[in-house]
Design an enzyme around this catalytic site. Structure first.
Site, PDB file in Angstrom:
ATOM      1  N   SER A   1     -17.500  49.221  -4.146  1.00 46.34           N
ATOM      2  CA  SER A   1     -16.281  49.195  -3.338  1.00 46.34           C
ATOM      3  C   SER A   1     -15.809  50.578  -2.869  1.00 46.34           C
ATOM      4  O   SER A   1     -14.611  50.831  -2.745  1.00 46.34           O
ATOM      5  CB  SER A   1     -15.147  48.460  -4.064  1.00 46.34           C
ATOM      6  OG  SER A   1     -15.530  47.111  -4.334  1.00 46.34           O
TER       7      SER A   1
ATOM      8  N   GLU B   1     -27.921  43.285  -8.091  1.00 42.35           N
ATOM      9  CA  GLU B   1     -28.214  41.963  -7.520  1.00 42.35           C
ATOM     10  C   GLU B   1     -29.681  41.590  -7.735  1.00 42.35           C
ATOM     11  O   GLU B   1     -30.007  40.412  -7.905  1.00 42.35           O
ATOM     12  CB  GLU B   1     -27.832  41.961  -6.023  1.00 42.35           C
ATOM     13  CG  GLU B   1     -26.307  41.951  -5.854  1.00 42.35           C
ATOM     14  CD  GLU B   1     -25.787  42.649  -4.603  1.00 42.35           C
ATOM     15  OE1 GLU B   1     -26.568  42.876  -3.664  1.00 42.35           O
ATOM     16  OE2 GLU B   1     -24.582  42.979  -4.579  1.00 42.35           O
TER      17      GLU B   1
ATOM     18  N   GLY C   1     -18.650  44.833  -4.466  1.00 37.14           N
ATOM     19  CA  GLY C   1     -18.232  43.773  -3.558  1.00 37.14           C
ATOM     20  C   GLY C   1     -16.949  43.073  -3.968  1.00 37.14           C
ATOM     21  O   GLY C   1     -16.596  42.026  -3.436  1.00 37.14           O
TER      22      GLY C   1
ATOM     23  N   HIS D   1     -31.167  47.486  -8.237  1.00 47.33           N
ATOM     24  CA  HIS D   1     -29.807  47.078  -7.875  1.00 47.33           C
ATOM     25  C   HIS D   1     -29.387  45.893  -8.743  1.00 47.33           C
ATOM     26  O   HIS D   1     -30.203  45.028  -9.063  1.00 47.33           O
ATOM     27  CB  HIS D   1     -29.741  46.707  -6.388  1.00 47.33           C
ATOM     28  CG  HIS D   1     -28.333  46.560  -5.908  1.00 47.33           C
ATOM     29  ND1 HIS D   1     -27.603  45.417  -6.129  1.00 47.33           N
ATOM     30  CD2 HIS D   1     -27.503  47.413  -5.259  1.00 47.33           C
ATOM     31  CE1 HIS D   1     -26.386  45.581  -5.625  1.00 47.33           C
ATOM     32  NE2 HIS D   1     -26.300  46.787  -5.094  1.00 47.33           N
TER      33      HIS D   1
ATOM     34  N   ASN E   1     -26.107  50.516   2.000  1.00 47.28           N
ATOM     35  CA  ASN E   1     -26.932  49.384   1.576  1.00 47.28           C
ATOM     36  C   ASN E   1     -26.434  48.150   2.339  1.00 47.28           C
ATOM     37  O   ASN E   1     -25.406  47.587   1.999  1.00 47.28           O
ATOM     38  CB  ASN E   1     -26.773  49.198   0.056  1.00 47.28           C
ATOM     39  CG  ASN E   1     -27.509  47.968  -0.449  1.00 47.28           C
ATOM     40  OD1 ASN E   1     -28.294  47.351   0.272  1.00 47.28           O
ATOM     41  ND2 ASN E   1     -27.260  47.607  -1.702  1.00 47.28           N
TER      42      ASN E   1
ATOM     43  N   GLY F   1     -20.235  46.991   1.503  1.00 54.13           N
ATOM     44  CA  GLY F   1     -19.301  46.457   2.492  1.00 54.13           C
ATOM     45  C   GLY F   1     -18.814  47.460   3.531  1.00 54.13           C
ATOM     46  O   GLY F   1     -18.843  47.178   4.740  1.00 54.13           O
TER      47      GLY F   1
ATOM     48  N   LYS G   1     -27.738  45.280   2.465  1.00 56.11           N
ATOM     49  CA  LYS G   1     -28.041  43.999   1.794  1.00 56.11           C
ATOM     50  C   LYS G   1     -28.586  42.991   2.820  1.00 56.11           C
ATOM     51  O   LYS G   1     -29.291  43.386   3.738  1.00 56.11           O
ATOM     52  CB  LYS G   1     -26.804  43.484   1.046  1.00 56.11           C
ATOM     53  CG  LYS G   1     -26.194  44.565   0.137  1.00 56.11           C
ATOM     54  CD  LYS G   1     -25.142  44.053  -0.800  1.00 56.11           C
ATOM     55  CE  LYS G   1     -24.598  45.221  -1.635  1.00 56.11           C
ATOM     56  NZ  LYS G   1     -23.616  44.810  -2.631  1.00 56.11           N
TER      57      LYS G   1
ATOM     58  N   GLU H   1     -23.451  52.133 -10.561  1.00 54.51           N
ATOM     59  CA  GLU H   1     -22.659  51.082  -9.917  1.00 54.51           C
ATOM     60  C   GLU H   1     -22.181  50.085 -10.969  1.00 54.51           C
ATOM     61  O   GLU H   1     -22.932  49.190 -11.375  1.00 54.51           O
ATOM     62  CB  GLU H   1     -23.509  50.331  -8.886  1.00 54.51           C
ATOM     63  CG  GLU H   1     -24.060  51.201  -7.789  1.00 54.51           C
ATOM     64  CD  GLU H   1     -24.436  50.364  -6.569  1.00 54.51           C
ATOM     65  OE1 GLU H   1     -23.823  50.574  -5.515  1.00 54.51           O
ATOM     66  OE2 GLU H   1     -25.313  49.498  -6.686  1.00 54.51           O
TER      67      GLU H   1
HETATM   68  P1  PGA Z   1     -20.016  47.433  -2.219  1.00 53.13           P
HETATM   69  O1  PGA Z   1     -21.567  47.395  -2.647  1.00 53.13           O
HETATM   70  O2  PGA Z   1     -19.763  48.777  -1.614  1.00 53.13           O
HETATM   71  O3  PGA Z   1     -19.875  46.318  -1.222  1.00 53.13           O
HETATM   72  O4  PGA Z   1     -19.230  47.215  -3.459  1.00 53.13           O
HETATM   73  C1  PGA Z   1     -22.157  48.516  -3.237  1.00 53.13           C
HETATM   74  C2  PGA Z   1     -23.584  48.211  -3.621  1.00 53.13           C
HETATM   75  O5  PGA Z   1     -23.867  47.096  -4.049  1.00 53.13           O
HETATM   76  O6  PGA Z   1     -24.472  49.078  -3.508  1.00 53.13           O
END
Ligand code: PGA
Length: 253
Positions: A215, A99, A175, A97, A10, A237, A12, A169
């Site tokens: 993460s 976010e 993140g 998601h 992803n 990330g 983003k 998640e």
């Molecule tokens: P992250 O994001 O690996 O940076 O924690 C995961 C996600 O939001 O799908």
């Protein structure tokens, strides 16, 4: 029941068209386009054509969108429809998601409408759920997952649920560099699978793939993927560099 692992990147709001094309060229070199999991890259909308171009004939990676409208077409400024995703031949869409829930007000009902629209268009939803830190600390983990799963998947058939992808998640792990321990993750995944079994039946529960996200990186992926109910990863990330994403994809067997 063996489920084929699925690893998804992803991106983003990162990686424009030029960088996306360069990423794919490098990723193909690093992996020889050969791995034993399903692999998905989810770029920003405007990067998608460059990524598809860079993949060319190679179908080793499925491409997804980060969102889609629940409406068909018309006066919805800023939105993208399922038929537009179909026109590009996209196979996946990330929905729900945290976010999108947190910053853009997406509710379980909106997510449910988007999931139905996507399935009707032949696009596989990667349906994200997860609790905040306060919810976990307050003992509400199971209630939150129950509400999100039942709300997001309301009205779907057992077959439709079997064929989508769920991404667990925990919001506090996204993140932040904090990951759920493999034990915490496995417990949540087992709970989600049981929930699917209760609502949609044992067969759908045995088939549906549940990714872990939050993460995930080359250092923790092996232990997470070794858990019986973890069928892959949704990665932010650590998916932004071809070498790191290639390592994750190779870890999934
Ligand atoms: P992250 O994001 O690996 O940076 O924690 C995961 C996600 O939001 O799908």
């Amino acid at each position: 029941m063996s489920r084929k692992p699925i690893i998804a990147a992803n991106w983003k709001m990162n990686i424009g068209p030029a960088e996306g094309a360069a990423f794919i060229a490098e990723f193909k070199k690093l992996t020889d386009c050969s791995f034993s999991c399903d692999t998905v890259i989810v770029p920003p909308f405007t990067t998608i054509p460059a990524v598809l171009d860079a993949l060319g004939e190679c179908k080793c990676v499925g491409i997804g969108a980060q969102n889609v409208s629940q409406f068909d077409n018309g006066a919805y400024t800023g939105e993208i429809s399922t038929s537009m995703l179909n026109e590009l031949g996209l196979q996946y869409v990330v929905l729900g998601h945290s976010e999108r829930r947190q910053y853009f007000g997406e509710t379980d009902a909106i997510i449910n409408a988007k999931i139905k629209k996507s399935i009707a268009a032949g696009i596989i939803p990667i349906f994200c759920i997860g609790e905040t830190k306060d919810e976990r600390l307050g003992g509400q983990l199971e209630t939150v997952l129950d509400t999100q799963v039942k709300g997001g998947l309301e009205g779907l058939s057992a077959d439709e649920v079997a064929n989508l992808v769920i991404a667990y998640e925990p919001v506090w792990a996204i993140g932040t560099g904090l990951t759920a321990t493999s034990k915490e993750a496995q417990e949540a995944h087992a709970f989600i699978r049981q929930l699917i079994s209760n609502v949609f039946g044992a067969d759908a529960a045995a088939k549906v793939r549940i990714q872990y996200g939050g993460s995930v990186n080359p250092g923790n992926v092996d232990e997470l993927l070794a858990q019986p109910d973890i069928d892959g990863a949704l990665v932010g990330g650590a998916s932004l560099k071809p070498d790191s994403f290639a390592t994750l994809v190779k870890a999934a067997k």
